[in-house]
Design a protein around this motif. Structure first.
Motif, short mmCIF file in Angstrom:
data_model
loop_
_atom_site.label_atom_id
_atom_site.label_comp_id
_atom_site.label_asym_id
_atom_site.label_seq_id
_atom_site.Cartn_x
_atom_site.Cartn_y
_atom_site.Cartn_z
N VAL A 35 0.86 -1.19 0.00
CA VAL A 35 0.00 0.00 0.00
C VAL A 35 0.90 1.23 0.00
CG1 VAL A 35 -1.86 1.23 1.16
CG2 VAL A 35 -1.74 -1.28 1.31
N MET A 36 0.89 1.96 -1.11
CA MET A 36 1.66 3.19 -1.23
C MET A 36 0.81 4.35 -0.70
SD MET A 36 4.42 2.03 -2.53
CE MET A 36 5.15 0.82 -3.65
N ALA A 37 1.30 5.00 0.36
CA ALA A 37 0.51 6.04 1.03
C ALA A 37 1.17 7.40 0.90
CB ALA A 37 0.32 5.69 2.51
N ALA A 38 0.37 8.42 0.61
CA ALA A 38 0.91 9.78 0.48
C ALA A 38 -0.23 10.78 0.54
CB ALA A 38 1.67 9.94 -0.83
N ALA A 42 -2.96 9.75 7.59
CA ALA A 42 -2.09 9.24 8.65
C ALA A 42 -2.85 8.30 9.58
CB ALA A 42 -1.50 10.40 9.44
N ILE A 43 -4.10 8.63 9.88
CA ILE A 43 -4.90 7.78 10.77
C ILE A 43 -5.10 6.39 10.14
CG2 ILE A 43 -7.18 7.46 11.78
CD1 ILE A 43 -7.31 10.53 12.09
N GLN A 44 -5.48 6.38 8.87
CA GLN A 44 -5.73 5.10 8.22
C GLN A 44 -4.43 4.33 7.98
OE1 GLN A 44 -8.41 3.73 8.19
NE2 GLN A 44 -8.59 2.23 6.56
N ALA A 45 -3.35 5.05 7.77
CA ALA A 45 -2.05 4.37 7.65
C ALA A 45 -1.75 3.59 8.92
CB ALA A 45 -0.95 5.39 7.38
N ILE A 84 -3.83 0.45 9.08
CA ILE A 84 -3.25 -0.62 8.27
C ILE A 84 -2.09 -1.28 9.01
CG2 ILE A 84 -1.94 -1.11 6.16
CD1 ILE A 84 -3.71 1.00 4.76
N LEU A 85 -1.25 -0.46 9.63
CA LEU A 85 -0.13 -1.01 10.40
C LEU A 85 -0.61 -1.85 11.57
CD1 LEU A 85 2.22 2.10 10.36
CD2 LEU A 85 2.59 -0.07 9.15
N ARG A 86 -1.76 -1.48 12.14
CA ARG A 86 -2.33 -2.25 13.25
C ARG A 86 -3.05 -3.50 12.77
NH1 ARG A 86 -6.53 1.26 15.39
NH2 ARG A 86 -6.92 -0.47 16.85
N GLY A 87 -3.29 -3.60 11.47
CA GLY A 87 -3.94 -4.78 10.91
C GLY A 87 -5.44 -4.77 10.98
N VAL A 88 -6.06 -3.57 11.07
CA VAL A 88 -7.51 -3.51 11.28
C VAL A 88 -8.24 -2.81 10.14
CG1 VAL A 88 -7.29 -3.59 13.79
CG2 VAL A 88 -7.34 -1.36 12.63
N GLY A 133 -10.25 1.04 -2.31
CA GLY A 133 -8.81 1.21 -2.50
C GLY A 133 -8.03 0.39 -1.50
N GLU A 134 -6.84 0.85 -1.16
CA GLU A 134 -5.95 0.20 -0.19
C GLU A 134 -5.36 -1.11 -0.69
OE1 GLU A 134 -8.00 -0.45 3.47
OE2 GLU A 134 -8.54 1.65 3.75
N GLY A 135 -5.81 -1.61 -1.83
CA GLY A 135 -5.40 -2.94 -2.27
C GLY A 135 -6.42 -4.00 -1.94
#
Length: 348
Positions: free
Chosen positions: A65-68, A86-89, A92-96, A316-318
């Motif tokens: 997931v390319m985030a910008a 940033a919140i959604q990034a 994703i890192l938390r896996g939720v 999105g997000e993949g």
């Protein structure tokens, strides 16, 4: 790869002998010829990508997931606050996040790459940070040509490293508030279609604001005047860090001999640019789904790709790519595990 110009020579054509053998096996399986439809053509494509020396199996799967963030957010093209990137990034890192849930069903890992989140680099993400969001394309270029090339090369090399470590199948996704606006601009620039045919509602844009978003894209195209035949130039002029990074990932995967599952609208825009840079990359693309976003069909038609799923998705997000991973697994299983007519003592 020292420059973007080196990438086309690094992408091998599909292995026609492996494809012929795959087709021969599919025709010998205990089923009417062609009865598994597009799964059969997918298996043949995968055989061509994998080549003669590798089994038709893709156990190590990853969604990147390319985030910008994007400067064009300032033009009011989305109702979503910019901080949501940033919140959604972090979700994703938390896996939720949605992509995490979908990837789990496919047995795939999810990797977040921070290519330019405001406030970043984001802790825990792969650091591809290029700055605090790209430029406002309604007032100037998203980035310089040199920076666009730097991002593409960085992303391509990063994917090549993953391939060297055993990655078999890549899915590309993105995250960034307002990013359907530069995606629309990229699609318009390359296909020549007018903004009113390409621009959509993105993340729940109120219908009465669609005309404004169309006008912003039209202004971006007029301000930057990208060359429709220059994929790198289009990304620099009206793209964004996430779009350029996805193009680089597509090119890096193709150069490494790995199939790439596209997610939707944003990844189709990036694929358009990538295929201008290296037309042979198209043979490595697997389009996952028909995005509900306007303009996706225009991009797909230009790429001459037909998606496998139509679920009216636009997250999105993949997330769509993750769902399509199961179809890739199914195509491999059909090729590898079905018995042949001869093995079942059936003569036709």
């Amino acid at each position: 790869m020292k420059s973007v110009n080196d990438i086309p020579d690094a992408i091998a054509p599909l292995d026609s002998a492996a494809m012929a053998r795959a087709q021969q096996r599919l025709d010998s399986l205990v089923k009417p010829p062609g009865s598994m439809g597009r799964l059969e053509s997918l298996a043949v494509q995968l055989a061509g990508i994998r080549g003669s020396e590798r089994a038709l199996a893709l156990p190590q799967k990853e969604i990147v997931v390319m985030a910008a963030d994007h400067g064009v957010w300032e033009e009011g093209v989305t109702p979503s606050p910019q901080v949501v990137t940033a919140i959604q990034a972090n979700n994703i890192l938390r896996g939720v996040a949605g992509v995490n849930a979908m990837a789990k069903t496919a047995g795939a890992r999810v990797t977040l790459v921070d290519t330019g989140i405001i406030g970043g680099p984001v802790a825990g993400a792969v650091n591809g940070h290029q700055g605090q969001g790209s430029g406002n394309i309604a007032r100037g270029p998203a980035m310089s040509r040199a920076q666009a090339e730097q991002i593409i090369l960085w992303s391509a090399r990063w994917v090549a490293e993953q391939a060297a470590n055993g990655l078999d199948l890549l899915g590309v996704g993105e995250l960034g508030m307002g990013n359907t606006t530069p995606a629309a601009a990229v699609i318009c620039a390359i296909t020549g279609q007018p903004p009113e045919e390409v621009v959509g509602f993105g993340a729940n844009l109120p219908p009465e604001q669609l005309a404004h978003k169309v006008a912003v894209v039209r202004r971006a195209l007029a301000t930057n005047a990208p060359d429709a035949q220059d994929g790198l130039g289009v990304l620099a002029a009206v793209g964004g860090f996430d779009l350029a990074a996805m193009s680089g990932a597509i090119l890096g995967a193709a150069a490494a001999g790995i199939p790439v599952v596209l997610d939707g609208y944003l990844s189709y825009a990036s694929a358009l640019a990538a295929c201008l840079i290296a037309p042979a990359a198209r043979d490595y693309l697997i389009p996952s789904h028909t995005s509900a976003e306007r303009g996706s069909q225009i991009a797909l038609a230009h790429l001459q790709l037909q998606p496998y799923l139509d679920l009216a998705m636009r997250l999105g997000e993949g997330s769509g790519a993750a769902l399509a991973f199961t179809l890739v697994d199914a195509a491999c299983a059909m090729h590898n595990e079905m018995a042949t007519l001869a093995e079942c003592n059936i003569q036709l």
